[in-house]
Design a protein around this motif. Structure first.
Motif, PDB file in Angstrom:
ATOM      1  N   ASP A 330      39.205  14.283 -19.244  1.00 30.62           N
ATOM      2  CA  ASP A 330      40.190  13.273 -19.645  1.00 30.62           C
ATOM      3  C   ASP A 330      40.781  12.691 -18.381  1.00 30.62           C
ATOM      4  O   ASP A 330      41.593  13.341 -17.713  1.00 30.62           O
ATOM      5  CB  ASP A 330      41.285  13.892 -20.514  1.00 30.62           C
ATOM      6  CG  ASP A 330      42.265  12.847 -21.051  1.00 30.62           C
ATOM      7  OD1 ASP A 330      42.603  11.902 -20.316  1.00 30.62           O
ATOM      8  OD2 ASP A 330      42.695  12.983 -22.209  1.00 30.62           O
ATOM      9  N   ALA A 331      40.391  11.472 -18.033  1.00 36.16           N
ATOM     10  CA  ALA A 331      40.767  10.866 -16.756  1.00 36.16           C
ATOM     11  C   ALA A 331      42.139  10.210 -16.823  1.00 36.16           C
ATOM     12  O   ALA A 331      42.327   9.073 -16.362  1.00 36.16           O
ATOM     13  CB  ALA A 331      39.709   9.859 -16.313  1.00 36.16           C
ATOM     14  N   GLY A 332      43.099  10.919 -17.370  1.00 34.60           N
ATOM     15  CA  GLY A 332      44.446  10.376 -17.491  1.00 34.60           C
ATOM     16  C   GLY A 332      45.474  11.474 -17.467  1.00 34.60           C
ATOM     17  O   GLY A 332      45.248  12.563 -16.923  1.00 34.60           O
ATOM     18  N   THR A 333      46.626  11.225 -18.085  1.00 33.86           N
ATOM     19  CA  THR A 333      47.725  12.181 -18.025  1.00 33.86           C
ATOM     20  C   THR A 333      47.387  13.504 -18.698  1.00 33.86           C
ATOM     21  O   THR A 333      47.839  14.558 -18.244  1.00 33.86           O
ATOM     22  CB  THR A 333      48.982  11.580 -18.664  1.00 33.86           C
ATOM     23  OG1 THR A 333      48.698  11.214 -20.027  1.00 33.86           O
ATOM     24  CG2 THR A 333      49.434  10.332 -17.906  1.00 33.86           C
ATOM     25  N   GLN A 334      46.587  13.471 -19.757  1.00 35.75           N
ATOM     26  CA  GLN A 334      46.225  14.720 -20.425  1.00 35.75           C
ATOM     27  C   GLN A 334      45.345  15.584 -19.537  1.00 35.75           C
ATOM     28  O   GLN A 334      45.450  16.814 -19.543  1.00 35.75           O
ATOM     29  CB  GLN A 334      45.516  14.423 -21.750  1.00 35.75           C
ATOM     30  CG  GLN A 334      46.407  13.763 -22.797  1.00 35.75           C
ATOM     31  CD  GLN A 334      47.628  14.610 -23.114  1.00 35.75           C
ATOM     32  OE1 GLN A 334      47.525  15.806 -23.399  1.00 35.75           O
ATOM     33  NE2 GLN A 334      48.800  13.994 -23.062  1.00 35.75           N
ATOM     34  N   GLY A 335      44.490  14.936 -18.752  1.00 35.28           N
ATOM     35  CA  GLY A 335      43.672  15.686 -17.807  1.00 35.28           C
ATOM     36  C   GLY A 335      44.517  16.371 -16.748  1.00 35.28           C
ATOM     37  O   GLY A 335      44.269  17.525 -16.381  1.00 35.28           O
ATOM     38  N   LEU A 336      45.527  15.660 -16.239  1.00 27.53           N
ATOM     39  CA  LEU A 336      46.416  16.268 -15.244  1.00 27.53           C
ATOM     40  C   LEU A 336      47.191  17.437 -15.835  1.00 27.53           C
ATOM     41  O   LEU A 336      47.385  18.468 -15.174  1.00 27.53           O
ATOM     42  CB  LEU A 336      47.383  15.211 -14.698  1.00 27.53           C
ATOM     43  CG  LEU A 336      46.770  14.067 -13.900  1.00 27.53           C
ATOM     44  CD1 LEU A 336      47.859  13.135 -13.394  1.00 27.53           C
ATOM     45  CD2 LEU A 336      45.929  14.572 -12.741  1.00 27.53           C
ATOM     46  N   GLN A 337      47.630  17.301 -17.075  1.00 25.89           N
ATOM     47  CA  GLN A 337      48.354  18.394 -17.726  1.00 25.89           C
ATOM     48  C   GLN A 337      47.445  19.607 -17.939  1.00 25.89           C
ATOM     49  O   GLN A 337      47.878  20.757 -17.794  1.00 25.89           O
ATOM     50  CB  GLN A 337      48.937  17.924 -19.062  1.00 25.89           C
ATOM     51  CG  GLN A 337      50.082  16.931 -18.934  1.00 25.89           C
ATOM     52  CD  GLN A 337      51.354  17.540 -18.381  1.00 25.89           C
ATOM     53  OE1 GLN A 337      51.493  18.758 -18.313  1.00 25.89           O
ATOM     54  NE2 GLN A 337      52.290  16.696 -17.970  1.00 25.89           N
ATOM     55  N   ALA A 338      46.180  19.349 -18.286  1.00 19.46           N
ATOM     56  CA  ALA A 338      45.233  20.456 -18.478  1.00 19.46           C
ATOM     57  C   ALA A 338      44.974  21.180 -17.158  1.00 19.46           C
ATOM     58  O   ALA A 338      44.881  22.419 -17.122  1.00 19.46           O
ATOM     59  CB  ALA A 338      43.926  19.919 -19.062  1.00 19.46           C
ATOM     60  N   TYR A 339      44.845  20.416 -16.084  1.00 19.77           N
ATOM     61  CA  TYR A 339      44.684  21.015 -14.750  1.00 19.77           C
ATOM     62  C   TYR A 339      45.866  21.907 -14.410  1.00 19.77           C
ATOM     63  O   TYR A 339      45.703  23.067 -13.998  1.00 19.77           O
ATOM     64  CB  TYR A 339      44.532  19.898 -13.713  1.00 19.77           C
ATOM     65  CG  TYR A 339      44.976  20.250 -12.319  1.00 19.77           C
ATOM     66  CD1 TYR A 339      44.248  21.140 -11.536  1.00 19.77           C
ATOM     67  CD2 TYR A 339      46.135  19.673 -11.778  1.00 19.77           C
ATOM     68  CE1 TYR A 339      44.666  21.461 -10.244  1.00 19.77           C
ATOM     69  CE2 TYR A 339      46.550  19.975 -10.490  1.00 19.77           C
ATOM     70  CZ  TYR A 339      45.814  20.871  -9.728  1.00 19.77           C
ATOM     71  OH  TYR A 339      46.228  21.185  -8.457  1.00 19.77           O
ATOM     72  N   GLU A 340      47.080  21.401 -14.614  1.00 18.04           N
ATOM     73  CA  GLU A 340      48.263  22.201 -14.312  1.00 18.04           C
ATOM     74  C   GLU A 340      48.341  23.450 -15.186  1.00 18.04           C
ATOM     75  O   GLU A 340      48.687  24.534 -14.697  1.00 18.04           O
ATOM     76  CB  GLU A 340      49.537  21.377 -14.488  1.00 18.04           C
ATOM     77  CG  GLU A 340      50.790  22.202 -14.251  1.00 18.04           C
ATOM     78  CD  GLU A 340      52.077  21.421 -14.391  1.00 18.04           C
ATOM     79  OE1 GLU A 340      53.105  22.042 -14.737  1.00 18.04           O
ATOM     80  OE2 GLU A 340      52.076  20.194 -14.144  1.00 18.04           O
TER      81      GLU A 340
END
Length: 404
Positions: A330-340
């Motif tokens: 997910d190349a957006g905010t959801q991807g960043l949240q999943a990474y964190e």
């Protein structure tokens, strides 16, 4: 195509760029504060779980040319007793080697690889990032010279004093200092032991760490021996303005005069170093979040930790892989949240465990029981007690053996 900007061309930021490129991202820009990337610094270790990431990026052959494949870590008392030998090789069951390497050589290898794969203009040096402005759709990266750059995603990878972290956490307290100063050098020596072993000797208050960092010299029958002398001092010293390049000003030799190692003269090794620098052992408390909208943190900017267990650079490398995998999904905010969600809890545990000594807790266990050179480790400490410490740290830090 999603555009991604990375503030900082350190080991974490460069690895993230390569991992993102491997996942198909091509619009990647890295902004680095220093005007020129040079192979500076001293030795570090790249743990098996993180070197696997670099091998998967096609860097295994290059690493084997410059870095020493670490056979094991030997923990010793100040009398020279072998407390524990913790194997770190592929032969011991890890998926990839542990490497002992000059930090600057690893950074420069990653730097050159990024330029080759992403283009010479992918990295802009002399461009300090000072902050950002974001909307729901974009992030505007702000620079010290007044310029700005619009991107879809911003990764703060600017290290201990990352401006992106400072903006996300403006009320964060001072750096945490536990009272230990680290004195670092690299000395040309004869090969010590098998030429592939890392030695950690002493206790929490006075500790000596050494390992070879040049495969080229090892093959010539010589050694570039990296060493760190850790000494607990009475009061904090230049903490907020700590500089890796600060010349040593403290007597770091005297505490090691009575160390007895059969295979090396610790004081002679330190005296022969062409230069010695000092740096306080510092970290930061884990924060409640890394991500805000389209901005997140990585590496030391996200989780600065004590250099115990050789995990700082390794955790940054793992961050890069996890970030790329999350954004590929997910190349957006959801991807960043999943990474964190994947990385922040893990790294917080490592930060806190390092404060307790990490795998080096075995030094203090032995120091409390071994009172002289004639004592026998096996009479005072069980093998299971030592293995429990090592296994617990491997589980927390994420480098479990696959086969034994």
């Amino acid at each position: 195509m999603t555009s991604i900007s990375i503030a900082g061309a350190g080991i974490g930021g460069l690895t993230a760029a390569l991992c993102l490129h491997a996942k198909g991202f091509t619009d990647i820009r890295i902004f680095e504060a220093v005007p020129e990337i040079k192979p500076l610094g001293v030795g570090i270790n790249v743990m098996p779980h993180s070197s696997e990431v670099l091998h998967n990026l096609g860097l295994g052959e290059a690493l084997d040319e410059i870095a020493v494949r670490t056979r094991c870590i030997e923990y010793r008392t100040r009398f020279g007793h072998l407390i524990q030998s913790d194997p770190r090789s592929v032969e011991a069951g890890f998926a990839a080697p542990q490497y002992s390497i000059h930090r600057g050589e690893l950074q420069f290898l990653l730097f050159e690889t990024v330029r080759e794969r992403l283009g010479a203009d992918a990295i802009e040096v002399g461009k300090p990032v000072t902050g950002f402005i974001q909307t729901d759709d974009k992030v505007t990266v702000l620079f010290e010279d007044g310029d700005s750059y619009e991107t879809d995603i911003l990764i703060g990878a600017g290290g201990l004093r990352c401006k992106v972290r400072a903006q996300l956490h403006p009320d964060e307290g001072p750096l945490c200092y536990e009272g230990t100063m680290m004195f670092r050098g690299a000395t040309q020596t004869d090969v010590i032991g098998d030429g592939r072993t890392m030695v950690i000797a002493g206790n929490h208050d006075v500790k000596f760490v050494t390992y070879p960092i040049s495969e080229k010299q090892r093959k010539e029958g010589k050694a570039l021996t990296n060493w760190v002398a850790e000494v607990r001092v009475d009061r904090p010293r230049h903490i907020q303005d700590a500089d890796w390049n600060r010349d040593a000003t403290f007597d770091y030799l005297t505490p090691f005069q009575d160390f007895q190692m059969a295979d090396m003269d610790i004081v002679a090794i330190m005296k022969a170093a062409p230069s010695v620098t000092e740096f306080p052992m510092i970290d930061r408390d884990p924060v409640a979040f890394w991500t805000q909208g389209r901005v997140t943190l990585l590496g030391d900017a996200a989780h600065p930790m004590y250099p115990i267990g050789a995990n700082g650079a390794s955790q940054a490398i793992i961050d890069g892989r996890a970030l790329a995998e999350a954004l590929a999904a997910d190349a957006g905010t959801q991807g960043l949240q999943a990474y964190e969600a994947e990385r922040r809890p893990v790294t917080a545990k490592v930060v806190l465990m390092n404060r307790q000594g990490g795998p080096e807790q075995v030094l203090d266990i032995a120091d409390a029981r071994v009172k002289g050179p004639d004592d026998k480790i096996e009479d005072l400490i069980t093998a299971q007690e030592l293995e429990d410490v090592a296994a617990n740290y491997r589980a927390v830090a994420g480098f479990q053996k696959r086969t034994v």
